[in-house]
Design an enzyme around this catalytic site. Structure first.
Site, mmCIF file in Angstrom:
data_model
loop_
_atom_site.group_PDB
_atom_site.id
_atom_site.type_symbol
_atom_site.label_atom_id
_atom_site.label_comp_id
_atom_site.label_asym_id
_atom_site.label_seq_id
_atom_site.Cartn_x
_atom_site.Cartn_y
_atom_site.Cartn_z
ATOM 1 N N GLN A 208 0.834 -1.217 0.000
ATOM 2 C CA GLN A 208 0.000 0.000 0.000
ATOM 3 C C GLN A 208 0.866 1.263 0.000
ATOM 4 O O GLN A 208 0.423 2.313 -0.444
ATOM 5 C CB GLN A 208 -0.925 0.022 1.229
ATOM 6 C CG GLN A 208 -2.036 -1.011 1.209
ATOM 7 C CD GLN A 208 -1.645 -2.264 1.955
ATOM 8 O OE1 GLN A 208 -0.466 -2.645 1.999
ATOM 9 N NE2 GLN A 208 -2.617 -2.911 2.563
ATOM 10 N N ASP A 249 -5.928 1.532 12.389
ATOM 11 C CA ASP A 249 -7.195 0.891 12.056
ATOM 12 C C ASP A 249 -8.081 0.757 13.286
ATOM 13 O O ASP A 249 -9.300 0.662 13.172
ATOM 14 C CB ASP A 249 -6.910 -0.478 11.446
ATOM 15 C CG ASP A 249 -6.048 -0.308 10.208
ATOM 16 O OD1 ASP A 249 -6.608 -0.204 9.118
ATOM 17 O OD2 ASP A 249 -4.808 -0.204 10.347
ATOM 18 N N ASN A 259 -2.124 -0.992 13.742
ATOM 19 C CA ASN A 259 -1.906 -0.441 12.404
ATOM 20 C C ASN A 259 -1.240 -1.516 11.552
ATOM 21 O O ASN A 259 -0.901 -2.602 12.041
ATOM 22 C CB ASN A 259 -1.036 0.822 12.473
ATOM 23 C CG ASN A 259 -1.067 1.603 11.169
ATOM 24 O OD1 ASN A 259 -2.132 1.809 10.584
ATOM 25 N ND2 ASN A 259 0.086 2.031 10.682
ATOM 26 N N LYS A 260 -1.051 -1.220 10.281
ATOM 27 C CA LYS A 260 -0.504 -2.193 9.337
ATOM 28 C C LYS A 260 0.777 -2.832 9.876
ATOM 29 O O LYS A 260 1.606 -2.177 10.502
ATOM 30 C CB LYS A 260 -0.262 -1.487 8.005
ATOM 31 C CG LYS A 260 0.224 -2.349 6.878
ATOM 32 C CD LYS A 260 -0.638 -3.576 6.604
ATOM 33 C CE LYS A 260 -2.060 -3.250 6.215
ATOM 34 N NZ LYS A 260 -2.928 -4.454 6.130
HETATM 35 O O1 MRU Z 1 -5.208 -3.561 5.013
HETATM 36 P P1 MRU Z 1 -5.549 -2.117 4.778
HETATM 37 O O2 MRU Z 1 -4.917 -1.539 3.548
HETATM 38 O O3 MRU Z 1 -7.021 -1.818 4.890
HETATM 39 O O4 MRU Z 1 -4.842 -1.470 6.024
HETATM 40 C C1 MRU Z 1 -5.179 -0.280 6.517
HETATM 41 C C2 MRU Z 1 -4.112 0.651 6.306
HETATM 42 O O5 MRU Z 1 -3.996 1.175 5.233
HETATM 43 C C3 MRU Z 1 -3.165 0.971 7.350
HETATM 44 O O6 MRU Z 1 -3.103 0.126 8.406
HETATM 45 C C4 MRU Z 1 -3.289 2.425 7.679
HETATM 46 O O7 MRU Z 1 -2.082 2.842 8.152
HETATM 47 C C5 MRU Z 1 -4.356 2.759 8.682
HETATM 48 S S1 MRU Z 1 -5.910 2.859 7.997
HETATM 49 C C6 MRU Z 1 -6.077 4.534 7.818
#
Ligand code: MRU
Length: 369
Positions: A208, A249, A259-260
């Protein structure tokens, strides 16, 4: 925000047909800009689960519109209420980690229930879906204004040198309805003419960072460099990062941040090197029921193929190539939890607070039990 100089949101209603929702299908970025038309709950659930849309705020807004589509479908069913309940369960089951999903569905269920007739329920669902989307954009804009002060402070201490911000994954406008959370202060600083440079972690396995954040920043003319995830510690250690801003998230009311995957390691490196580590979030990403992030936040596990393959663009189409031995098992955790002790502060739509219960509640007193 801008695509080819033209303003876009990530999700909107088709201007000539109220029964259709349009969204940017992110699976094809940065190579192809595809707009998907969504006409059913089933389609919206697929769009969330298969990550045509992703990112906490956008998942919430998509669920909001999904529930609106459910009310349109419900008028053609025997039991309106049963269809709404089924749709809510179907959408809720799409992805586990971003709390915005359940937040938006619950808000819709509450508002739809207030309608007495089917027409009233549809009108309420439509209004709520639009409100969720508009608020998301507005809150991200406010996050930008509050976060800008942090960038300005650093810029003042080092005139004529760019402020180096590191961000992870995509907490940009593509992850919300507009502006983004982590990127909002960056865009605000860029508009103000502050010299800025962004380190963009590629964010394996779905990239991403390199696919979405780099594309977004490029569309806005923000100076940036894509790095391997594993380079973040090295750059932080060498003084090449002034500030880390990531999204989330789900953040507990005590300040633990999901978070990711990879965020925790960056937070550890930032702490060890005295680099400020901020998390930018609209309050819709705060879980007011969860105390202990490590024990309670559900961590999504996705298919092993995302780890074993690299996915990219070849000859005008999306292809996957295998980069791990066929027989090696792989496990694919989507998120990790950064404990509050590692977080310098939370940038919200109401201002910046510390990552602890007292400070969070002082900004959002209406959530005090
Ligand atoms: O798996 P995703 O792409 O839905 O993950 C979410 C994210 O893009 C990240 O964790 C992000 O930093 C937080 S969501 C605004």
């Amino acid at each position: 925000m801008k695509v080819g100089g033209k303003h876009f949101r990530t999700i909107w209603r088709e201007p000539n047909d109220e029964r259709v929702v349009q969204l940017i299908d992110q699976r094809f970025l940065p190579h192809d800009f595809v707009i998907e038309e969504v006409r059913s709950v089933e389609q919206m659930a697929t769009a969330i689960r298969e990550m045509h849309v992703r990112g906490a705020g956008l998942i919430g807004a998509s669920a909001g519109y999904g529930m609106y589509l459910a009310t349109l479908e419900a008028t053609r069913r025997d039991s309106f209420d049963e269809h709404i309940a089924r749709a809510a369960a179907q959408l809720r089951a799409t992805r586990p980690t971003a709390v915005n999903l359940a937040w938006a569905i619950d808000r819709q269920l509450q508002n739809i229930a207030a309608g007495k007739t089917a027409d009233e329920k549809i009108a309420l669902a439509l209004r709520t879906a639009d409100l969720i989307a508009d608020e998301d954009a507005e809150h991200c804009k406010m996050i930008g204004q509050h976060g800008l002060a942090l960038i300005e402070q650093i810029a003042e201490t080092r005139p004529n040198k760019p402020v180096n911000v590191l961000t992870h994954c995509n907490a940009g406008w593509l992850a919300f309805v507009d502006y983004g959370s982590a990127t909002a202060p960056i865009y605000a600083g860029h508009e103000r003419g502050l010299p800025l440079h962004v380190w963009v972690t590629e964010t394996r396995p779905r990239n991403q960072g390199s696919k979405l954040t780099a594309w977004e920043l490029g569309q806005h003319g923000v100076s940036h460099t894509v790095i391997a995830d594993s380079a973040a510690g090295h750059l932080i250690q060498r003084g090449e990062v002034d500030l880390v801003i990531v999204g989330t998230d789900r953040t507990t009311y005590t300040g633990d941040v999901a978070n990711k995957i990879g965020t925790y390691l960056e937070a550890l490196a930032a702490k060890a090197n005295d680099v400020p580590f901020y998390v930018a979030l609209p309050s819709s990403s705060i879980d007011w029921k969860m105390r202990d992030g490590l024990k309670e936040i559900p961590i999504e596990q996705r298919v092993a193929e995302e780890i074993k393959d690299a996915n990219g663009w070849f000859d005008g189409q999306q292809i996957a190539v295998r980069i791990a031995p066929e027989d090696s098992p792989a496990v694919n955790y989507g998120f990790d939890v950064t404990p509050r002790e590692l977080v310098t502060g939370l940038i919200t739509e109401r201002g910046i607070c510390e990552a602890n219960e007292k400070s969070i509640r002082s900004l959002f007193p209406e959530h005090t039990p």
